[in-house]
Design a protein around this motif. Structure first.
Motif, short mmCIF file in Angstrom:
data_model
loop_
_atom_site.label_atom_id
_atom_site.label_comp_id
_atom_site.label_asym_id
_atom_site.label_seq_id
_atom_site.Cartn_x
_atom_site.Cartn_y
_atom_site.Cartn_z
N THR A 128 -6.70 0.34 -3.00
CA THR A 128 -5.59 1.23 -3.39
C THR A 128 -5.09 0.87 -4.78
O THR A 128 -4.79 1.75 -5.60
CB THR A 128 -4.44 1.13 -2.38
N ILE B 177 0.84 -1.20 0.00
CA ILE B 177 0.00 0.00 0.00
C ILE B 177 0.87 1.25 0.00
O ILE B 177 0.63 2.20 -0.76
CB ILE B 177 -0.95 0.00 1.22
N ILE C 173 -10.25 6.17 -1.37
CA ILE C 173 -9.77 4.79 -1.20
C ILE C 173 -10.51 4.12 -0.05
O ILE C 173 -10.93 2.95 -0.15
CB ILE C 173 -8.25 4.77 -0.98
N THR D 274 -5.11 3.22 -8.01
CA THR D 274 -3.82 3.50 -8.65
C THR D 274 -3.88 3.23 -10.15
O THR D 274 -3.33 4.00 -10.95
CB THR D 274 -2.71 2.66 -8.01
N LEU E 72 1.02 4.07 -2.97
CA LEU E 72 0.79 5.49 -2.69
C LEU E 72 2.01 6.32 -3.08
O LEU E 72 1.88 7.45 -3.58
CB LEU E 72 0.47 5.68 -1.21
#
Length: 357
Positions: free
Chosen positions: A299, A27, A60, A303, A31
């Motif tokens: 996530t 994660i 998210i 993304t 990020l």
């Protein structure tokens, strides 16, 4: 001081051994990739219109909520050495029931509660039917839930007449789009449900009994564990949680799409559970791991969209990330790297000794 450092080192070592630790690392890396593209990606601001928190991280958390629900139910089912492929279909059934109920109802809190309760009751019944086929009839969980996966979406089409159904109800919409203390209420509800299930199965003997029937059903039966009753309960719970996820997915837009709502969500649930460290062989489960796995899947989905990856390449991108994560989680792979590192260190030591000689 040395004792403190030793305890810290031991704590870090124990954390690294937990499979969900690598999910947290993934994660953070995802990020980080997003931040490299846009340095303001992690910024959270307060909306001037309503005072709620807004930002990519909030999005998210909202997207992770339905995944958490079905992942927790899947976690318990897999712990019994089973599988539930019907969660996506139960989501659309719950959404169809709620929308059809609200379509002709008044825009009141009572109508919203009635639609919610009816949707969850029907989802629980269908989940219990899965449990009946597995525990009483004796069918394989894969076959039983595969049948429900196919039948569930058909049931939703019968309920809605094969059409996407929309409704209007402010209270029901608030479930998915509302805020409490500036945070999405849908995420807070998901967290409370996860905590409640965690307390139920970890603060009582229930969790141990679930793991027992997954490890050795015969030994569990001889120990007095009611396997049939537990299976009915576990599959019913999975159905209810899938129903909650369906309400989350439907309430956000107040429309049920009988073809797309809950589509392939069972795959995300299984991935979240496996990433969190639950064994597909049964007998072991981690709700905290499923929680982390759900955040990772959300996530990853965000993304993919943020990086502008084409829809045709999206499955490959997700597969690469998940395979890399599973390799990091593997004790054998980590042992291989540790072995190489140790061998290289020994070679350097031997070379230094030769030079010194």
């Amino acid at each position: 001081m040395s004792d403190v450092m030793s305890k810290i080192g031991q704590g870090i070592s124990n954390l690294v051994r937990k499979q969900y630790f690598w999910g947290i690392i993934a994660i953070v890396l995802l990020l980080g990739i997003n931040v490299l593209k846009d340095p303001t990606y992690l910024s959270i601001t307060v909306s001037e219109a309503n005072g709620n928190l807004v930002g990519n991280l909030i999005d998210i958390l909202r997207a992770a909520a339905p995944i958490m629900m079905i992942a927790v139910g899947m976690c318990l089912v897999i712990a019994t050495s089973g599988i539930d492929l019907s969660v996506g279909s139960l989501m659309v059934v719950a959404g169809a029931v709620s929308m059809e109920t609200l379509k002709s109802a008044d825009n009141t809190l009572g109508a919203a509660l009635g639609a919610l309760i009816l949707a969850l009751v029907i989802a629980a019944f269908l989940g219990a039917f899965n449990g009946f086929l597995v525990s009483i009839v004796g069918l394989q969980p894969f076959i039983s839930t595969l049948v429900m996966m196919l039948a569930g979406r058909g049931i939703a089409k019968v309920i809605t007449g094969g059409q996407n159904t929309a409704a209007t109800n402010g209270s029901f919409r608030w479930i998915a789009n509302g805020y409490v203390f500036g945070l999405p209420v849908v995420f807070l509800i998901a967290v409370l449900v996860v905590i409640a299930v965690g307390i139920l199965v970890r603060r009582s003997a229930l969790g141990l009994m679930i793991e027992a029937i997954g490890m050795d059903p015969r030994a569990a039966r001889l120990a007095g564990v009611n396997r049939k009753g537990l299976l009915l309960m576990v599959y019913s719970t999975s159905g209810v949680l899938a129903g909650i996820a369906g309400v989350f997915a439907t309430a956000s837009v107040m429309t049920v799409d009988v073809s797309r709502t809950g589509y392939q969500m069972e795959l995300d649930a299984i991935l979240a559970v496996v990433i969190g460290g639950t064994s597909l062989a049964g007998g072991k489960f981690s709700l905290s791991g499923a929680f982390v796995g759900s955040l990772l899947i959300a996530t990853l989905d965000k993304t993919v969209v943020f990086l502008g990856i084409s829809s045709s390449a999206t499955p490959a991108f997700k597969a690469i990330v998940i395979v890399a994560l599973c390799l990091l989680q593997s004790e054998r792979v980590r042992a291989l790297f540790r072995g190489r590192g140790l061998a290289q260190g020994q070679n350097k030591t031997e070379k230094k000794e030769l030079v010194a000689a």
